[in-house]
Scaffold this active site. Sequence first.
Site, short mmCIF file in Angstrom:
data_model
loop_
_atom_site.label_atom_id
_atom_site.label_comp_id
_atom_site.label_asym_id
_atom_site.label_seq_id
_atom_site.Cartn_x
_atom_site.Cartn_y
_atom_site.Cartn_z
N ASN A 90 0.83 -1.20 0.00
CA ASN A 90 0.00 0.00 0.00
C ASN A 90 0.87 1.26 0.00
OD1 ASN A 90 -2.30 -1.67 0.31
ND2 ASN A 90 -2.02 -1.69 2.53
N GLN A 97 -2.25 2.42 3.66
CA GLN A 97 -0.95 2.40 4.34
C GLN A 97 -1.10 3.01 5.72
OE1 GLN A 97 2.23 4.49 2.31
NE2 GLN A 97 3.81 3.56 3.59
N HIS A 103 7.04 -1.36 2.89
CA HIS A 103 6.94 -2.76 3.29
C HIS A 103 5.95 -3.48 2.37
CE1 HIS A 103 3.72 -0.72 5.51
NE2 HIS A 103 3.09 -1.89 5.61
N HIS A 105 3.37 -6.97 2.29
CA HIS A 105 2.72 -8.04 3.04
C HIS A 105 2.67 -9.30 2.19
CE1 HIS A 105 0.97 -5.50 6.26
NE2 HIS A 105 1.02 -4.56 5.32
#
Length: 140
Positions: A90, A97, A103, A105
Site C-alpha cells: 500500500n 498504508q 513494506h 505483506h
Amino acid sequence: MSTKMKDCIFCKILAGEIPSTTVYEDENFKAILDVSPAARGHVIILSKRHFENLMELPDEEAGKVLPVAKKIAMAVKKAYGCDGVNILQNNGEAAGQTVFHFHVHVIPRFSGDTVDIGWKQGPMPEDMEAIAEEIKAGLM
C-alpha cells in the site's frame, strides 16, 4: 533521505529496539511475522533503509523486493498448504498504508477464509484511450 526515522516503528524494529520474529533477512530486506496478522503465517517484508513508500524506493531495491516476496510466498505455501497468497503493498493513507515505511505483506489465503482484500469492480469506462493518454503523460 534518512536511513532511519526516529519515530518509525519499522525503523525501531530494524534497529532491534522493538522485538520481532524474523523469517528471512538479506542486505536490503528483513522479513518478519506480522504481530496483527490477517492469517497464520502473515509476513511483512521491510526495507532496511527508510523510504516512505514505493515511489521513494530506488529502482535497484524495487527490483529486488519481488524475488524476496516470491521466496517468502513459496515458503508460506509449503509450510501451510494454503490455496493462494496475497502479495500486498500500500502507498499512502487513502490506499490503506498505516506505517509510512516501505513494506510488503505476504498473506497466506485459504478458500473460504475471512481475510477481506478486495474492491467492488466497476463498469468498463467508455473513454479507455483518454485514460491511457492521461497515464502516459505522467510517465514523461
